[in-house]
Write a protein that holds these residues in place. Structure first.
Motif, PDB file in Angstrom:
ATOM      1  N   HIS A 150      58.194  37.981  80.862  1.00 61.36           N
ATOM      2  CA  HIS A 150      58.464  38.447  81.573  1.00 61.36           C
ATOM      3  C   HIS A 150      60.277  39.171  82.075  1.00 61.36           C
ATOM      4  CE1 HIS A 150      54.069  38.032  81.340  1.00 61.36           C
ATOM      5  NE2 HIS A 150      54.600  36.720  81.421  1.00 61.36           N
ATOM      6  N   ARG A 151      60.630  38.662  80.905  1.00 57.05           N
ATOM      7  CA  ARG A 151      62.286  38.998  81.314  1.00 57.05           C
ATOM      8  C   ARG A 151      62.420  38.648  82.283  1.00 57.05           C
ATOM      9  NH1 ARG A 151      62.918  40.697  76.012  1.00 57.05           N
ATOM     10  NH2 ARG A 151      62.550  41.971  75.588  1.00 57.05           N
ATOM     11  N   HIS A 152      62.225  37.140  83.362  1.00 61.82           N
ATOM     12  CA  HIS A 152      62.859  36.765  84.365  1.00 61.82           C
ATOM     13  C   HIS A 152      63.905  36.480  84.478  1.00 61.82           C
ATOM     14  CE1 HIS A 152      59.312  34.471  82.662  1.00 61.82           C
ATOM     15  NE2 HIS A 152      58.863  35.384  83.816  1.00 61.82           N
ATOM     16  N   ASN A 153      63.755  35.539  85.528  1.00 61.46           N
ATOM     17  CA  ASN A 153      65.343  34.685  85.302  1.00 61.46           C
ATOM     18  C   ASN A 153      65.296  33.493  84.179  1.00 61.46           C
ATOM     19  OD1 ASN A 153      64.795  32.318  86.919  1.00 61.46           O
ATOM     20  ND2 ASN A 153      64.647  32.969  88.610  1.00 61.46           N
ATOM     21  N   ARG A 154      66.807  33.364  83.781  1.00 57.58           N
ATOM     22  CA  ARG A 154      66.521  32.266  82.880  1.00 57.58           C
ATOM     23  C   ARG A 154      66.281  31.267  83.314  1.00 57.58           C
ATOM     24  NH1 ARG A 154      73.043  32.829  80.667  1.00 57.58           N
ATOM     25  NH2 ARG A 154      72.373  35.031  79.830  1.00 57.58           N
ATOM     26  N   ALA A 155      66.362  30.612  84.497  1.00 52.07           N
ATOM     27  CA  ALA A 155      65.337  29.053  85.010  1.00 52.07           C
ATOM     28  C   ALA A 155      63.755  29.395  85.225  1.00 52.07           C
ATOM     29  CB  ALA A 155      65.868  29.384  86.733  1.00 52.07           C
ATOM     30  N   GLU A 156      63.109  31.001  85.026  1.00 53.21           N
ATOM     31  CA  GLU A 156      61.788  30.520  85.019  1.00 53.21           C
ATOM     32  C   GLU A 156      61.346  31.497  83.946  1.00 53.21           C
ATOM     33  OE1 GLU A 156      61.338  34.008  87.171  1.00 53.21           O
ATOM     34  OE2 GLU A 156      61.017  33.185  88.883  1.00 53.21           O
ATOM     35  N   CYS A 157      63.073  31.516  83.226  1.00 58.54           N
ATOM     36  CA  CYS A 157      62.175  31.315  81.545  1.00 58.54           C
ATOM     37  C   CYS A 157      62.468  30.552  80.472  1.00 58.54           C
ATOM     38  CB  CYS A 157      63.498  32.073  80.941  1.00 58.54           C
ATOM     39  SG  CYS A 157      63.163  32.724  78.927  1.00 58.54           S
ATOM     40  N   ILE A 158      63.116  29.626  81.262  1.00 59.66           N
ATOM     41  CA  ILE A 158      63.078  27.858  79.982  1.00 59.66           C
ATOM     42  C   ILE A 158      62.084  27.092  81.153  1.00 59.66           C
ATOM     43  CG2 ILE A 158      64.330  25.728  80.869  1.00 59.66           C
ATOM     44  CD1 ILE A 158      66.917  26.938  81.105  1.00 59.66           C
ATOM     45  N   ARG A 187      63.387  17.178  68.066  1.00 56.56           N
ATOM     46  CA  ARG A 187      63.286  18.227  67.878  1.00 56.56           C
ATOM     47  C   ARG A 187      64.272  19.213  68.574  1.00 56.56           C
ATOM     48  NH1 ARG A 187      57.675  20.301  67.493  1.00 56.56           N
ATOM     49  NH2 ARG A 187      57.678  19.542  65.093  1.00 56.56           N
ATOM     50  N   VAL A 188      65.516  19.472  68.272  1.00 59.41           N
ATOM     51  CA  VAL A 188      66.608  20.550  68.898  1.00 59.41           C
ATOM     52  C   VAL A 188      65.689  22.261  68.263  1.00 59.41           C
ATOM     53  CG1 VAL A 188      68.785  21.644  68.711  1.00 59.41           C
ATOM     54  CG2 VAL A 188      68.224  18.334  68.319  1.00 59.41           C
ATOM     55  N   GLU A 189      65.635  22.706  69.300  1.00 58.01           N
ATOM     56  CA  GLU A 189      65.440  24.239  69.113  1.00 58.01           C
ATOM     57  C   GLU A 189      65.870  25.751  69.151  1.00 58.01           C
ATOM     58  OE1 GLU A 189      61.144  25.740  68.419  1.00 58.01           O
ATOM     59  OE2 GLU A 189      60.690  24.111  68.795  1.00 58.01           O
ATOM     60  N   VAL A 190      66.249  26.443  69.118  1.00 56.08           N
ATOM     61  CA  VAL A 190      66.934  26.996  70.045  1.00 56.08           C
ATOM     62  C   VAL A 190      65.948  28.875  70.186  1.00 56.08           C
ATOM     63  CG1 VAL A 190      69.050  29.549  69.474  1.00 56.08           C
ATOM     64  CG2 VAL A 190      68.614  26.929  68.941  1.00 56.08           C
ATOM     65  N   PHE A 191      66.461  28.446  71.859  1.00 53.66           N
ATOM     66  CA  PHE A 191      65.403  29.770  72.387  1.00 53.66           C
ATOM     67  C   PHE A 191      66.143  30.985  72.985  1.00 53.66           C
ATOM     68  CE2 PHE A 191      63.080  26.335  72.899  1.00 53.66           C
ATOM     69  CZ  PHE A 191      61.979  26.425  72.142  1.00 53.66           C
ATOM     70  N   TYR A 192      65.445  32.111  72.791  1.00 52.98           N
ATOM     71  CA  TYR A 192      66.099  33.487  72.747  1.00 52.98           C
ATOM     72  C   TYR A 192      65.757  34.123  74.113  1.00 52.98           C
ATOM     73  CZ  TYR A 192      68.836  32.660  68.104  1.00 52.98           C
ATOM     74  OH  TYR A 192      69.432  32.603  67.043  1.00 52.98           O
ATOM     75  N   ASP A 234      74.990  33.670  76.436  1.00 48.05           N
ATOM     76  CA  ASP A 234      74.586  34.926  76.423  1.00 48.05           C
ATOM     77  C   ASP A 234      72.974  35.430  75.552  1.00 48.05           C
ATOM     78  OD1 ASP A 234      76.746  35.156  78.353  1.00 48.05           O
ATOM     79  OD2 ASP A 234      77.780  36.386  77.111  1.00 48.05           O
ATOM     80  N   ASP A 235      73.265  34.637  75.027  1.00 46.09           N
ATOM     81  CA  ASP A 235      72.281  35.062  73.885  1.00 46.09           C
ATOM     82  C   ASP A 235      71.415  34.033  74.318  1.00 46.09           C
ATOM     83  OD1 ASP A 235      73.889  37.472  73.274  1.00 46.09           O
ATOM     84  OD2 ASP A 235      74.387  36.686  71.808  1.00 46.09           O
ATOM     85  N   TYR A 236      70.936  32.480  74.151  1.00 45.72           N
ATOM     86  CA  TYR A 236      70.133  31.793  73.962  1.00 45.72           C
ATOM     87  C   TYR A 236      70.402  30.287  74.481  1.00 45.72           C
ATOM     88  CZ  TYR A 236      73.415  29.784  70.810  1.00 45.72           C
ATOM     89  OH  TYR A 236      74.725  29.218  69.759  1.00 45.72           O
TER      90      TYR A 236
END
Length: 85
Positions: free
Chosen positions: A44-52, A33-38, A73-75
């Motif tokens: 909580h708008r943390h940094n990208r590593a925390e988001c992942i 399954r391939v999903e795109v996450f924005y 930049d978006d996803y």
């Protein structure tokens, strides 16, 4: 496990992929399954590593991480592989 690259049509919001593989004459099926996450959807708008990390921790446990694609930049596109029964 070895791997091969198979080109897929451009990613939309989600793609479910079923692959039938014959290895040494034995047929096996693997589901991806391939999903795109924005980034804007991170709670909580943390940094990208925390988001992942947040995405992966909350994802359906029947699926395991297979590949994290090139973020923009978006996803970020993330590929999951269905766990064996």
């Amino acid at each position: 496990m070895g791997s091969i690259a198979i080109p897929l049509p451009s990613v939309g919001s989600q793609q479910d992929i079923e692959v039938d593989i014959r290895v040494n004459g034995q047929l096996r099926q693997q589901n991806y399954r391939v999903e795109v996450f924005y980034w804007k959807d991170c709670y909580h708008r943390h940094n990208r590593a925390e988001c992942i990390r947040e995405i992966l921790n909350g994802y359906d446990k029947e699926w395991q991480l297979y590949y994290i694609g090139m973020p923009t930049d978006d996803y970020v596109p993330i590929t999951f592989m269905k766990r064996s029964a």
